[in-house]
Design a protein around this motif. Sequence first.
Motif: not given
Length: 82
Positions: A51, A53-62
């Motif tokens: 979870e 890592r998923s939040v970090e990936e979402q942040y990087e995508e944004r």
Amino acid sequence: MPDEPDTSATPAGDPGYDSAGVPTFESVREKIEARYGTAIGAAELDAESGEGRSVEEQYEERQHAAAERLAQIRESMRSDES
């Protein structure tokens, strides 16, 4: 004797407190450092979870999408000025 501090709650000879029952600077510093270390460790474990890592990936995508959009806006402004 009403003027003497109540030291009954403080264990006799506890090195973290003085004779008046006040915590020493050293004991307070150690408690803060221990809590800080616990918080850092919890944050590291959280970041390593699925979870986290998923939040970090979402942040990087944004962030990437925002940078692309900003580049588009800047390019359109250059086109309008010409």
